[in-house]
Scaffold this active site. Sequence first.
Site, short mmCIF file in Angstrom:
data_model
loop_
_atom_site.label_atom_id
_atom_site.label_comp_id
_atom_site.label_asym_id
_atom_site.label_seq_id
_atom_site.Cartn_x
_atom_site.Cartn_y
_atom_site.Cartn_z
N GLY A 15 0.80 -1.21 0.00
CA GLY A 15 0.00 0.00 0.00
C GLY A 15 0.84 1.27 0.00
O GLY A 15 0.31 2.38 0.12
N SER A 17 2.54 2.85 -2.42
CA SER A 17 2.30 3.78 -3.52
C SER A 17 1.00 4.55 -3.33
O SER A 17 0.96 5.76 -3.52
CB SER A 17 2.29 3.04 -4.86
OG SER A 17 3.56 2.54 -5.17
N HIS A 51 -1.75 1.69 -11.49
CA HIS A 51 -1.17 2.92 -10.93
C HIS A 51 -1.69 4.14 -11.70
O HIS A 51 -2.04 5.15 -11.08
CB HIS A 51 0.35 2.87 -10.97
CG HIS A 51 0.95 2.07 -9.85
ND1 HIS A 51 1.79 2.63 -8.93
CD2 HIS A 51 0.83 0.76 -9.52
CE1 HIS A 51 2.15 1.70 -8.06
NE2 HIS A 51 1.60 0.55 -8.41
#
Length: 173
Positions: A15, A17, A51
């Site tokens: 977690g 990022s 992302h």
Amino acid sequence: MLPRRVLILGGAASGKSSWAEDFTKVYGKPTVYIATGQAFDDEMTKKIKIHRNRRDSTWQTKEAPLALDQALFDVDAGEVCLVDCATIWLSNHMLAENDLEQAQQKLIIALDRCRAPVLVVSNEVGQGIVPDNRLARRFREAQGRLNIALATQADLVVQVIAGLPQVLKGMLP
């Protein structure tokens, strides 16, 4: 006062990022995302897409799989910069057979000279078993040295475990 240099550590899929992306909001500035990953296979392609989908159109994305030092020089003082991640950047240099010590030195100098606040995401890889091959052991050692250098330079060091931040150095604003 907000920290100028932040290191966010954690294991794979911890977690870190997501936490780093959310933390950029405390600066109230436009965010430059410097991506170091390259989509060489389907797994990495999917990870990059996940992302990207977390960031909206207000984020400026720069790709710097190797030239992270140059990308940092281009960040404006009125922005905040998130580097994701130092681990992939280091592995890119290792696979390119570059001088890791020289690359690390250039990165540390660039971080010091960058006019904007910079958050760097990096993996903690030294808590598992000793790898069974030379390349993996060399990478683990290089990553440990890089993390130590980044932590030394940082005003705030946060380890993210299961999405939860644990402050190792400094204080959260």
